[in-house]
Design a protein around this motif. Structure first.
Motif, PDB file in Angstrom:
ATOM      1  N   ALA A  84       0.825  -1.210   0.000  1.00  0.00           N
ATOM      2  CA  ALA A  84       0.000   0.000   0.000  1.00  0.00           C
ATOM      3  C   ALA A  84       0.857   1.257   0.000  1.00  0.00           C
ATOM      4  O   ALA A  84       0.543   2.237  -0.694  1.00  0.00           O
ATOM      5  N   LEU A  85       1.951   1.257   0.762  1.00  0.00           N
ATOM      6  CA  LEU A  85       2.830   2.425   0.780  1.00  0.00           C
ATOM      7  C   LEU A  85       3.496   2.632  -0.575  1.00  0.00           C
ATOM      8  O   LEU A  85       3.643   3.770  -1.042  1.00  0.00           O
ATOM      9  N   ALA A  86       3.930   1.544  -1.216  1.00  0.00           N
ATOM     10  CA  ALA A  86       4.523   1.670  -2.546  1.00  0.00           C
ATOM     11  C   ALA A  86       3.516   2.231  -3.544  1.00  0.00           C
ATOM     12  O   ALA A  86       3.860   3.078  -4.383  1.00  0.00           O
ATOM     13  N   PHE A  87       2.254   1.784  -3.434  1.00  0.00           N
ATOM     14  CA  PHE A  87       1.218   2.304  -4.331  1.00  0.00           C
ATOM     15  C   PHE A  87       1.002   3.798  -4.106  1.00  0.00           C
ATOM     16  O   PHE A  87       0.908   4.573  -5.058  1.00  0.00           O
ATOM     17  N   LEU A  88       0.935   4.220  -2.828  1.00  0.00           N
ATOM     18  CA  LEU A  88       0.762   5.647  -2.538  1.00  0.00           C
ATOM     19  C   LEU A  88       1.941   6.461  -3.052  1.00  0.00           C
ATOM     20  O   LEU A  88       1.757   7.549  -3.635  1.00  0.00           O
ATOM     21  N   GLY A  89       3.158   5.964  -2.845  1.00  0.00           N
ATOM     22  CA  GLY A  89       4.332   6.700  -3.299  1.00  0.00           C
ATOM     23  C   GLY A  89       4.383   6.830  -4.801  1.00  0.00           C
ATOM     24  O   GLY A  89       4.667   7.919  -5.336  1.00  0.00           O
ATOM     25  N   LEU A  90       4.119   5.744  -5.523  1.00  0.00           N
ATOM     26  CA  LEU A  90       4.135   5.810  -6.981  1.00  0.00           C
ATOM     27  C   LEU A  90       3.032   6.701  -7.518  1.00  0.00           C
ATOM     28  O   LEU A  90       3.241   7.448  -8.490  1.00  0.00           O
ATOM     29  N   LEU A  91       1.865   6.641  -6.899  1.00  0.00           N
ATOM     30  CA  LEU A  91       0.761   7.489  -7.348  1.00  0.00           C
ATOM     31  C   LEU A  91       1.079   8.963  -7.108  1.00  0.00           C
ATOM     32  O   LEU A  91       0.820   9.818  -7.973  1.00  0.00           O
ATOM     33  N   ALA A  92       1.659   9.281  -5.937  1.00  0.00           N
ATOM     34  CA  ALA A  92       2.053  10.666  -5.665  1.00  0.00           C
ATOM     35  C   ALA A  92       3.130  11.127  -6.637  1.00  0.00           C
ATOM     36  O   ALA A  92       3.097  12.262  -7.133  1.00  0.00           O
ATOM     37  N   LEU A  93       4.084  10.252  -6.949  1.00  0.00           N
ATOM     38  CA  LEU A  93       5.146  10.600  -7.895  1.00  0.00           C
ATOM     39  C   LEU A  93       4.582  10.861  -9.287  1.00  0.00           C
ATOM     40  O   LEU A  93       4.934  11.858  -9.941  1.00  0.00           O
ATOM     41  N   GLY A  94       3.696   9.989  -9.737  1.00  0.00           N
ATOM     42  CA  GLY A  94       3.123  10.174 -11.061  1.00  0.00           C
ATOM     43  C   GLY A  94       2.290  11.438 -11.172  1.00  0.00           C
ATOM     44  O   GLY A  94       2.391  12.181 -12.164  1.00  0.00           O
ATOM     45  N   LEU A  95       1.471  11.718 -10.170  1.00  0.00           N
ATOM     46  CA  LEU A  95       0.634  12.921 -10.215  1.00  0.00           C
ATOM     47  C   LEU A  95       1.484  14.181 -10.141  1.00  0.00           C
ATOM     48  O   LEU A  95       1.189  15.184 -10.819  1.00  0.00           O
ATOM     49  N   ALA A  96       2.546  14.166  -9.327  1.00  0.00           N
ATOM     50  CA  ALA A  96       3.405  15.349  -9.218  1.00  0.00           C
ATOM     51  C   ALA A  96       4.155  15.603 -10.514  1.00  0.00           C
ATOM     52  O   ALA A  96       4.307  16.759 -10.948  1.00  0.00           O
ATOM     53  N   LEU A  97       4.642  14.542 -11.178  1.00  0.00           N
ATOM     54  CA  LEU A  97       5.355  14.718 -12.445  1.00  0.00           C
ATOM     55  C   LEU A  97       4.412  15.157 -13.559  1.00  0.00           C
ATOM     56  O   LEU A  97       4.791  15.957 -14.425  1.00  0.00           O
ATOM     57  N   ALA A  98       3.185  14.654 -13.535  1.00  0.00           N
ATOM     58  CA  ALA A  98       2.263  14.952 -14.629  1.00  0.00           C
ATOM     59  C   ALA A  98       1.547  16.288 -14.453  1.00  0.00           C
ATOM     60  O   ALA A  98       1.266  16.985 -15.457  1.00  0.00           O
ATOM     61  N   LEU A  99       1.266  16.699 -13.224  1.00  0.00           N
ATOM     62  CA  LEU A  99       0.399  17.857 -13.017  1.00  0.00           C
ATOM     63  C   LEU A  99       1.085  19.034 -12.343  1.00  0.00           C
ATOM     64  O   LEU A  99       0.462  20.084 -12.176  1.00  0.00           O
TER      65      LEU A  99
END
Length: 383
Positions: A84-99
C-alpha cells in the motif's frame, strides 16, 4: 457501564458510530489537499488532465484513509503495508510529475502514512526518504522549489509525530494489558487467601467433628452418657466454627478505602465524568471501624454523583485535620452537577448518617454550583 462516546487511543472501533469518529479524526487532515483541488478547479487543465487528476486524487485519498484506518484498527500484514505504501508513493510521484508542483503535497501524506504503519526505525528512514524525494522533484525548477520548501516541515513533523502517536498507542495497549494482568493476579491471590483462611477455620473443626461423631457412634449402644457428652462437644465445636465463618465473611465484605478509591475512579470514568481522586489513603491511625464508615461514605457519595448529579467533573479529597476535639479525617466528594436536590434527600445519606453516629462522626452537605458531601470521622477515638 455506560458506552464510551469517543474512540480511545489504541481501541478498536466496535460499532459504526465509533468507526465514523475515528475516520473523521483521520480524515480531518485532508484539509491540506486544497492545493491540488484548487489546481484542478482553476480551469487551466485539459479534459484528460482534469479527469486523470480527479481520479488520481480520489484513489490516493481512498488508499490513504483505508491504510491508516485499518492499521490503527487492526494490524495489517507486512506485505500489505509495504504494498500500500509503494502504491501511494508511486501514485504521488506520477501525479506530481504529470500535473506540477501543487501535487507535491501528496508526499506529506505518504510521509504521514509511513509514520502511521511502519515500525519505528523503518518509519524514520522512510519519512526522510519520502521528504528527500519530494525535494529532488523540486530541484530542477526554482518556482517548484519555492512551492516545496513550505512542505518540508509538515512532511517531517507530520511523519515523526505519527510515529510518536504509534508509540503512544502501543504503550497504552501494553498498559491496559498489564493492568488486566495485575487485576487477574490480585483476584487469584485473593482466592488463594480465602482458600487458606477457610482451610484454617474449618479444617480442624470439621476433622474434630468427624472424629467425635465416629466416637459417639461407637459409644452409643453401651455408654450412652459418654456418647451424649461427645454430641455436646460436637455441638459446641460446630457453633464455634459457624461463628468463625461469620466473622471471616464479615471481614471479606467490609469495604476498604483503597478499594473504594479504585472503584470510584472506575465508576466515574465509566460514567464519562472527569475524576480527581487520590491514588491512595495517606491518613494514618484509622481503626477498622472508622475506615469502614469512610469507605461506605465514599461509595454513597460516588453513587450519588454517577446516578443523580449529571456532573462533568468530580473531586474527592481525603485529609487529616487537627481540631479542638482531636484529630479528624475529612472526606469530601464535590461535583459540578445541577441535580443536587435529588442527592441531598436520598435514603442513602440517611443511612450513612446512622453509620457515622456509631463512630462519633458527622455529615454535612452543600448545594452551591454543584453538590458537596463532607464526612468527618474522629481518628483513633475507639468509639
Amino acid at each position: 457501564m455506560n458506552e464510551e462516546r469517543v474512540v480511545g487511543i489504541g481501541r478498536v472501533p466496535s460499532n459504526i458510530r465509533q468507526a465514523g469518529a475515528k475516520m473523521l479524526w483521520i480524515g480531518i487532515w485532508l484539509i491540506f489537499m486544497s492545493a491540488p483541488v484548487d489546481d484542478l478547479l482553476d480551469g487551466g487543465r485539459s479534459t484528460v488532465q482534469e479527469v486523470s487528476g480527479w481520479t488520481g486524487l480520489a484513489v490516493f485519498v481512498a488508499a490513504y484513509l483505508v491504510l491508516v484506518f485499518r492499521q490503527t484498527a487492526r494490524t495489517l500484514s507486512p506485505r500489505a503495508v509495504y504494498g500500500a505504501l509503494a502504491f501511494l508513493g508511486l501514485l504521488a510521484l506520477g501525479l506530481a510529475l504529470a500535473l506540477g508542483s501543487a501535487w507535491l503535497v501528496l508526499f506529506v501524506y505518504v510521509a504521514v502514512s509511513c509514520g502511521a504503519v511502519l515500525p519505528l526505525r523503518t518509519a524514520s528512514w522512510a519519512i526522510l526518504g519520502v521528504t528527500a524525494l519530494m525535494c529532488l522533484l523540486a530541484l530542477p525548477d526554482a518556482h517548484v522549489v519555492k512551492d516545496a520548501v513550505p512542505l518540508l516541515v509538515p512532511a517531517l513533523l507530520g511523519g515523526f509525530a505519527m510515529t510518536g502517536v504509534r508509540q503512544l498507542v502501543r504503550t497504552t495497549v501494553e498498559l491496559k494489558a498489564a493492568r488486566a494482568t495485575v487485576a487477574q493476579l490480585a483476584a487469584n491471590e485473593e482466592r488463594l487467601r480465602m482458600a487458606r483462611d477457610l482451610h484454617d477455620l474449618l479444617g480442624h473443626s470439621l476433622s474434630l467433628i468427624t472424629l467425635k461423631s465416629e466416637l459417639a457412634g461407637r459409644m452409643l449402644p453401651d455408654r450412652p452418657d459418654m456418647a451424649a457428652a461427645q454430641v455436646a462437644d460436637i455441638e459446641q465445636v460446630s457453633r464455634q466454627a459457624l461463628t468463625d465463618v461469620r466473622e471471616a465473611v464479615t471481614g471479606y465484605r467490609r469495604p476498604t478505602l483503597p478499594g473504594e478509591l479504585a472503584g470510584a475512579r472506575t465508576a466515574l470514568a465509566a460514567a464519562g465524568i472527569t475524576a480527581d481522586v487520590p491514588p491512595e489513603c495517606d491518613v494514618d491511625g484509622l481503626s477498622a471501624e472508622e475506615e469502614t464508615v469512610l469507605a461506605w461514605a465514599l461509595r454513597e457519595g460516588i453513587t450519588n454523583v454517577v446516578r443523580h448529579s449529571g456532573a462533568r467533573h468530580c473531586t474527592v479529597t481525603l485529609t487529616a485535620r487537627q481540631t479542638l476535639d482531636g484529630r479528624r479525617c475529612e472526606l469530601r466528594v464535590r461535583d459540578d452537577g445541577r441535580n443536587a436536590a435529588v442527592a441531598a434527600h436520598g435514603n442513602g445519606l440517611t443511612g450513612l448518617t446512622e453509620r457515622l453516629l456509631t463512630v462519633g462522626g458527622s455529615l454535612s452537605t452543600e448545594a452551591d454550583r454543584g453538590f458537596t458531601l463532607t464526612v468527618r470521622v474522629p481518628i483513633g477515638s475507639g468509639a
